[in-house]
Design a protein around this motif. Structure first.
Motif, PDB file in Angstrom:
ATOM      1  N   GLU A   1       3.591  -0.086   2.828  1.00  0.00           N
ATOM      2  CA  GLU A   1       3.347  -1.242   3.154  1.00  0.00           C
ATOM      3  C   GLU A   1       3.249  -1.942   2.709  1.00  0.00           C
ATOM      4  OE1 GLU A   1       1.016  -0.732   6.277  1.00  0.00           O
ATOM      5  OE2 GLU A   1       1.295  -2.169   7.591  1.00  0.00           O
TER       6      GLU A   1
ATOM      7  N   ASN B   1       5.567  -5.250   8.369  1.00  0.00           N
ATOM      8  CA  ASN B   1       5.193  -5.549   9.618  1.00  0.00           C
ATOM      9  C   ASN B   1       6.833  -6.446  10.247  1.00  0.00           C
ATOM     10  OD1 ASN B   1       3.048  -3.718  10.323  1.00  0.00           O
ATOM     11  ND2 ASN B   1       2.739  -4.855   7.997  1.00  0.00           N
TER      12      ASN B   1
ATOM     13  N   GLU C   1      -9.554   8.233   4.426  1.00  0.00           N
ATOM     14  CA  GLU C   1      -9.984   7.486   3.240  1.00  0.00           C
ATOM     15  C   GLU C   1     -11.127   8.873   2.772  1.00  0.00           C
ATOM     16  OE1 GLU C   1     -12.665   4.987   5.858  1.00  0.00           O
ATOM     17  OE2 GLU C   1     -11.697   3.528   5.405  1.00  0.00           O
TER      18      GLU C   1
ATOM     19  N   LYS D   1      -5.539   4.263  12.166  1.00  0.00           N
ATOM     20  CA  LYS D   1      -6.704   4.374  12.027  1.00  0.00           C
ATOM     21  C   LYS D   1      -8.008   4.941  12.983  1.00  0.00           C
ATOM     22  CE  LYS D   1      -7.260  -0.140   9.471  1.00  0.00           C
ATOM     23  NZ  LYS D   1      -6.250  -0.928  10.255  1.00  0.00           N
TER      24      LYS D   1
ATOM     25  N   ASP E   1       4.227   1.101  15.011  1.00  0.00           N
ATOM     26  CA  ASP E   1       2.578   0.787  14.318  1.00  0.00           C
ATOM     27  C   ASP E   1       1.829   1.033  15.387  1.00  0.00           C
ATOM     28  OD1 ASP E   1       0.885   0.109  12.197  1.00  0.00           O
ATOM     29  OD2 ASP E   1       1.486  -1.814  12.232  1.00  0.00           O
ATOM     30  N   ASP E   2       0.462   1.867  14.820  1.00  0.00           N
ATOM     31  CA  ASP E   2      -0.748   2.025  15.513  1.00  0.00           C
ATOM     32  C   ASP E   2       0.091   2.798  17.301  1.00  0.00           C
ATOM     33  OD1 ASP E   2      -2.457   0.099  13.784  1.00  0.00           O
ATOM     34  OD2 ASP E   2      -1.367  -1.482  14.863  1.00  0.00           O
TER      35      ASP E   2
ATOM     36  N   GLU F   1      -2.560   6.510   8.815  1.00  0.00           N
ATOM     37  CA  GLU F   1      -3.037   5.512   8.086  1.00  0.00           C
ATOM     38  C   GLU F   1      -4.245   5.216   8.280  1.00  0.00           C
ATOM     39  OE1 GLU F   1      -1.438   1.636   9.925  1.00  0.00           O
ATOM     40  OE2 GLU F   1      -2.558   1.612  11.391  1.00  0.00           O
ATOM     41  N   GLY F   2      -5.255   4.039   6.793  1.00  0.00           N
ATOM     42  CA  GLY F   2      -6.451   4.843   7.453  1.00  0.00           C
ATOM     43  C   GLY F   2      -6.860   5.892   6.888  1.00  0.00           C
TER      44      GLY F   2
ATOM     45  N   GLN G   1       0.720  -1.338  -0.150  1.00  0.00           N
ATOM     46  CA  GLN G   1      -0.394  -0.051  -0.071  1.00  0.00           C
ATOM     47  C   GLN G   1       0.823   1.231   0.137  1.00  0.00           C
ATOM     48  OE1 GLN G   1      -2.452   0.405   3.489  1.00  0.00           O
ATOM     49  NE2 GLN G   1      -4.106   1.292   2.044  1.00  0.00           N
TER      50      GLN G   1
ATOM     51  N   TYR H   1      -7.093   4.645   2.137  1.00  0.00           N
ATOM     52  CA  TYR H   1      -8.259   3.656   0.720  1.00  0.00           C
ATOM     53  C   TYR H   1      -8.445   5.753   0.314  1.00  0.00           C
ATOM     54  CZ  TYR H   1      -9.208  -0.743   3.109  1.00  0.00           C
ATOM     55  OH  TYR H   1      -9.000  -2.401   3.596  1.00  0.00           O
TER      56      TYR H   1
HETATM   57  O1    G Z   1      -1.811  -2.631  11.940  1.00  0.00           O
HETATM   58  P1    G Z   1      -1.500  -2.357   9.731  1.00  0.00           P
HETATM   59  O2    G Z   1      -1.457  -0.638  10.649  1.00  0.00           O
HETATM   60  O3    G Z   1      -0.844  -3.246   9.834  1.00  0.00           O
HETATM   61  O4    G Z   1      -2.540  -2.154   9.675  1.00  0.00           O
HETATM   62  C1    G Z   1      -3.064  -2.734   7.958  1.00  0.00           C
HETATM   63  C2    G Z   1      -4.415  -2.702   8.036  1.00  0.00           C
HETATM   64  O5    G Z   1      -5.592  -1.438   7.281  1.00  0.00           O
HETATM   65  C3    G Z   1      -4.291  -3.494   6.751  1.00  0.00           C
HETATM   66  O6    G Z   1      -5.427  -4.642   7.262  1.00  0.00           O
HETATM   67  C4    G Z   1      -5.142  -2.327   5.266  1.00  0.00           C
HETATM   68  O7    G Z   1      -5.569  -3.428   4.135  1.00  0.00           O
HETATM   69  C5    G Z   1      -6.155  -1.513   6.120  1.00  0.00           C
HETATM   70  N1    G Z   1      -6.109  -0.164   5.660  1.00  0.00           N
HETATM   71  C6    G Z   1      -5.060   0.414   4.783  1.00  0.00           C
HETATM   72  N2    G Z   1      -6.256   1.450   4.595  1.00  0.00           N
HETATM   73  C7    G Z   1      -7.386   1.791   5.053  1.00  0.00           C
HETATM   74  C8    G Z   1      -8.611   2.853   5.229  1.00  0.00           C
HETATM   75  O8    G Z   1      -8.361   3.837   4.690  1.00  0.00           O
HETATM   76  N3    G Z   1      -9.392   2.245   5.821  1.00  0.00           N
HETATM   77  C9    G Z   1      -8.994   1.153   7.039  1.00  0.00           C
HETATM   78  N4    G Z   1     -10.575   0.769   7.359  1.00  0.00           N
HETATM   79  N5    G Z   1      -7.967   0.166   6.698  1.00  0.00           N
HETATM   80  C10   G Z   1      -6.843   0.627   5.652  1.00  0.00           C
END
Ligand code: G
Ligand code: G
Ligand code: MN
Length: 276
Positions: free
Chosen positions: A56, A115, A237, A201, A177-178, A234-235, A42, A256
């Motif tokens: 990633e 990861n 949208e 996210k 991460d996270d 991350e995440g 991604q 996304y």
């Molecule tokens: O835990 P980690 O940060 O590695 O997880 C990444 C996860 O987040 C993967 O499952 C990835 O497909 C998902 N992901 C990536 N972009 C988005 C997004 O924009 N929205 C959501 N809901 N999930 C996402």
């Protein structure tokens, strides 16, 4: 026993075998041996310039009969039964292969983030794999990043410290991460000297409307700046989230809104474009 009861017992046994991972570990071992796992990537974007700074690596498992099996299912299981170090090794080896296959593509400096889990810090295997990756690919424009996840704690042992020092000497960067969830917390900042902090996210979704999330993210950005770290949200949208996070000073964006995880050849094509 009534046939109906016997059948229901059999069904429960089958259900618990599949859900608690009874057959999954065997299937996963086979999948690794048969190269049925595919590394997707991604892309991660520079918030200011809009260019791709790297990506990633996220593993995908296409089972020939069962179809897609989600990493949410097989990664926690692999972490419990020790197969996770095999998956890390597999990811580095298969991504290296893809890079060699796409060698003609010219990229500016990029980092590919893998990861990794707590088990990866219990022996020197990760160092060997990173060295092998660098030697095989021979690309000074592609760097390795390791994302340390929040699921299992990485203990601050002398082994883990030694691995981090040697990773740094190899030019491998660490990303937390996270951040702010699970085990991924302040003590990881002291332990790892990360280059990147990833904003989960959980905080990104609703950042444009939820003031509590905004306060938390503002604090993460501030601590990252003071520690000379970059931040990857991350995440992402929506355009509103992207704009809010950029205005708040996040340095990099992933989600996304920009792109889903894609096959490596697609990633290289995307990454080779000047900007979006
Ligand atoms: O835990 P980690 O940060 O590695 O997880 C990444 C996860 O987040 C993967 O499952 C990835 O497909 C998902 N992901 C990536 N972009 C988005 C997004 O924009 N929205 C959501 N809901 N999930 C996402
Ligand atoms: O896209 P997504 O569903 O891929 O990922 C779900 C979760 O699985 C995320 O938390 C992500 O960190 C994890 N994951 C995906 N691929 C790998 C991998 O190769 N190794 C490890 N340790 N975790 C992974
Ligand atoms: Mn991750």
């Amino acid at each position: 026993m009534l046939l109906r009861n016997r059948l229901s017992l059999m069904f429960m046994a089958f259900a618990s075998m599949t859900s608690s991972g009874g057959v999954l570990p065997i299937m996963l071992r086979k999948a690794l041996a048969k190269n049925q796992l595919t590394p997707y990537v991604q892309p991660i974007y520079n918030a200011q310039s809009g260019t791709v700074m790297g990506g990633e690596v996220l593993m995908r498992w296409h089972h020939p009969r069962r179809g897609m099996i989600s990493p949410e299912q097989f990664i926690p299981l692999a972490e419990q039964n020790g197969l996770i170090t095999r998956i890390t090794q597999y990811a580095l080896q298969h991504v290296a292969k893809e890079i060699i296959a796409n060698n003609s593509i010219h990229l500016h400096d990029m980092t590919l983030f893998f990861n990794v889990s707590a088990a990866d810090f219990k022996n020197n295997e990760i160092l060997r794999e990173c060295r092998a990756f660098i030697q095989k690919t021979q690309r000074t424009d592609l760097h390795i990043g390791l994302e340390i996840t929040e699921r299992e704690p990485v203990h601050n042992t002398s082994m883990a410290q030694g691995i981090c020092e040697q990773l740094e000497a190899l030019g491998v960067t660490i990303s937390i991460d996270d951040f702010g969830t699970g085990h991924s917390n302040y003590h990881y900042l002291m332990q790892f000297c990360p280059r990147y902090i990833k904003i989960d996210k959980l905080f990104t979704s609703g950042i444009d409307t939820d003031t509590t999330k905004e306060i938390i993210v503002r604090n993460i950005i501030a601590i990252a700046r003071d520690m000379n770290c970059m931040t990857i949200a991350e995440g992402v949208e929506t355009a509103a989230q992207k704009e809010k996070l950029t205005a708040m000073g996040v340095t990099h964006l992933q989600g996304y809104y920009f792109s889903r995880p894609v096959e490596m050849s697609t990633f290289f094509t995307l990454a080779a474009q000047p900007s979006q």
